[in-house]
Design a protein around this motif. Structure first.
Motif, PDB file in Angstrom:
ATOM      1  N   ASP A 267       0.833  -1.204   0.000  1.00 40.01           N
ATOM      2  CA  ASP A 267       0.000   0.000   0.000  1.00 40.01           C
ATOM      3  C   ASP A 267       0.869   1.256   0.000  1.00 40.01           C
ATOM      4  O   ASP A 267       0.567   2.232  -0.691  1.00 40.01           O
ATOM      5  N   SER A 268       1.966   1.205   0.752  1.00 39.89           N
ATOM      6  CA  SER A 268       2.821   2.398   0.747  1.00 39.89           C
ATOM      7  C   SER A 268       3.544   2.549  -0.593  1.00 39.89           C
ATOM      8  O   SER A 268       3.721   3.654  -1.093  1.00 39.89           O
ATOM      9  N   LEU A 269       3.900   1.421  -1.215  1.00 36.62           N
ATOM     10  CA  LEU A 269       4.527   1.499  -2.553  1.00 36.62           C
ATOM     11  C   LEU A 269       3.553   2.101  -3.571  1.00 36.62           C
ATOM     12  O   LEU A 269       3.934   2.860  -4.456  1.00 36.62           O
ATOM     13  N   ARG A 270       2.293   1.735  -3.413  1.00 37.78           N
ATOM     14  CA  ARG A 270       1.270   2.202  -4.353  1.00 37.78           C
ATOM     15  C   ARG A 270       1.056   3.716  -4.251  1.00 37.78           C
ATOM     16  O   ARG A 270       0.862   4.396  -5.259  1.00 37.78           O
ATOM     17  N   THR A 271       1.126   4.227  -3.021  1.00 42.11           N
ATOM     18  CA  THR A 271       0.739   5.630  -2.818  1.00 42.11           C
ATOM     19  C   THR A 271       1.936   6.579  -2.672  1.00 42.11           C
ATOM     20  O   THR A 271       1.741   7.781  -2.611  1.00 42.11           O
ATOM     21  N   CYS A 272       3.156   6.026  -2.627  1.00 41.40           N
ATOM     22  CA  CYS A 272       4.307   6.898  -2.329  1.00 41.40           C
ATOM     23  C   CYS A 272       4.687   7.753  -3.531  1.00 41.40           C
ATOM     24  O   CYS A 272       4.291   7.488  -4.655  1.00 41.40           O
TER      25      CYS A 272
ATOM     26  N   ASP B  22      10.166   9.773  -5.355  1.00 40.74           N
ATOM     27  CA  ASP B  22      11.474   9.810  -4.680  1.00 40.74           C
ATOM     28  C   ASP B  22      11.453   9.141  -3.297  1.00 40.74           C
ATOM     29  O   ASP B  22      12.413   9.246  -2.536  1.00 40.74           O
ATOM     30  N   SER B  23      10.381   8.445  -2.966  1.00 41.29           N
ATOM     31  CA  SER B  23      10.339   7.774  -1.657  1.00 41.29           C
ATOM     32  C   SER B  23      11.365   6.652  -1.609  1.00 41.29           C
ATOM     33  O   SER B  23      11.662   6.025  -2.630  1.00 41.29           O
ATOM     34  N   LYS B  24      11.864   6.409  -0.419  1.00 45.61           N
ATOM     35  CA  LYS B  24      12.861   5.339  -0.249  1.00 45.61           C
ATOM     36  C   LYS B  24      12.141   4.036   0.135  1.00 45.61           C
ATOM     37  O   LYS B  24      11.431   3.989   1.157  1.00 45.61           O
TER      38      LYS B  24
ATOM     39  N   ARG C 171      12.387   2.571  -5.784  1.00 41.56           N
ATOM     40  CA  ARG C 171      11.002   2.283  -6.177  1.00 41.56           C
ATOM     41  C   ARG C 171      10.903   1.863  -7.649  1.00 41.56           C
ATOM     42  O   ARG C 171      10.219   0.897  -7.984  1.00 41.56           O
ATOM     43  N   GLN C 172      11.631   2.567  -8.531  1.00 42.08           N
ATOM     44  CA  GLN C 172      11.519   2.246  -9.953  1.00 42.08           C
ATOM     45  C   GLN C 172      12.064   0.846 -10.248  1.00 42.08           C
ATOM     46  O   GLN C 172      11.474   0.094 -11.036  1.00 42.08           O
ATOM     47  N   ALA C 173      13.169   0.494  -9.571  1.00 38.87           N
ATOM     48  CA  ALA C 173      13.741  -0.851  -9.776  1.00 38.87           C
ATOM     49  C   ALA C 173      12.746  -1.922  -9.305  1.00 38.87           C
ATOM     50  O   ALA C 173      12.589  -2.962  -9.950  1.00 38.87           O
ATOM     51  N   PHE C 174      12.053  -1.634  -8.207  1.00 43.86           N
ATOM     52  CA  PHE C 174      11.007  -2.546  -7.738  1.00 43.86           C
ATOM     53  C   PHE C 174       9.956  -2.747  -8.817  1.00 43.86           C
ATOM     54  O   PHE C 174       9.565  -3.862  -9.144  1.00 43.86           O
TER      55      PHE C 174
END
Ligand SMILES: CCCCCCCC/C=C\CCCCCCCC(=O)N[C@@H](COP(=O)(O)O)[C@H](O)/C=C/CCCCCCCCCCCCC
Length: 218
Positions: A127-132, A135-137, A172-175
């Motif tokens: 959920d945090s990945l979806r909404t971050c 530039d979030s770590k 995040r982008q690599a994820f």
């Protein structure tokens, strides 16, 4: 079902995880073990792309998945077709150590409880990945999700090792690239589909374990 949960001959694809959790629930809201385990196998595949520093986490998850697969494929496998049938069977046959570790360290109920607790971490993290923001770590998102969920079940040494591993997570982008879904918008949309499914599976399991008073199996 493939023979090895560690087999990484296939590229990770988040859609596999989504499909597994979509198939998890029966019409009357029972959780199918086969698909639950398939969801975890997909997640482990992702974890294995992150390198050897995550090996201790992957090893633990793989071990637990293997226990559940063995029960499902074993001679009493018919009792393990859903989480509900497993709980009923193991409790009725005294196959679970309820108050202190004893004769049943690899019961299905105990093993699944460990993955179930990790599923809450996953729900929060996705959920945090979806909404971050861009530039979030991911290390911070992952640690926050861990501190709000799974960490309370782990001793200091595991929390420390997990915290150190989180610092080595890719951005995040690599994820998103490893998820193999497509554009960022498509990833966000797929996360938006997956999270409610994961959340429902989590809640049904949590309620079942609460109802049987087995949320603290040692
Ligand atoms: C981009 C979207 C995809 C995200 C995919 C995430 C993939 C994550 C895959 C697997 C998650 C790991 C699940 C770990 C299960 C841990 C179960 C557990 O709590 N085991 C402990 C207790 O077991 P017993 O001793 O009682 O049998 C055990 O002590 C744990 C040992 C290992 C440390 C576990 C740390 C877990 C940290 C949370 C996962 C971080 C993964 C980061 C990757 C993004």
């Amino acid at each position: 079902m493939a023979d090895s949960v560690t087999s990484d001959d296939q590229k990770f694809c988040f859609k596999e995880v989504l499909d597994a959790f979509r198939l998890c629930l029966s019409e009357n809201k029972e959780v199918y073990m086969e698909h639950y385990v398939a969801g975890w196998r997909g997640l482990v595949k992702f974890l294995n792309t992150l390198g050897s520093v995550f090996g201790f986490i992957s090893k633990d998850a793989v071990g637990k998945v293997q226990i559940l697969v063995s029960l499902l494929k074993g001679e009493d496998g018919s009792h393990y077709s859903t989480i509900q049938s497993m709980v009923k069977y193991e409790l009725e046959n005294q196959l679970v150590d309820l108050t202190k570790a004893g004769a049943h360290p690899t019961s299905g109920c105990r093993t699944l409880l460990r993955l179930h607790r990790a599923l809450r971490w996953l729900e929060l993290f996705l959920d945090s990945l979806r909404t971050c923001s861009e530039d979030s770590k991911t290390s911070v998102l992952c640690a926050d999700a861990y501190n709000k969920s799974l960490s309370k079940f782990h001793p200091w040494v595991v929390r420390k090792a997990a915290g150190m591993a989180f610092c080595l997570l890719p951005g995040r982008q690599a994820f998103f690239d490893v998820m193999n879904v497509g554009t960022t918008e498509q990833v966000v949309a797929m996360l938006g589909e997956a999270i409610p499914l994961i959340s429902e599976v989590y809640q049904i399991t949590e309620d079942l374990y609460a109802q049987h008073n087995i949320l603290d199996i040692p």
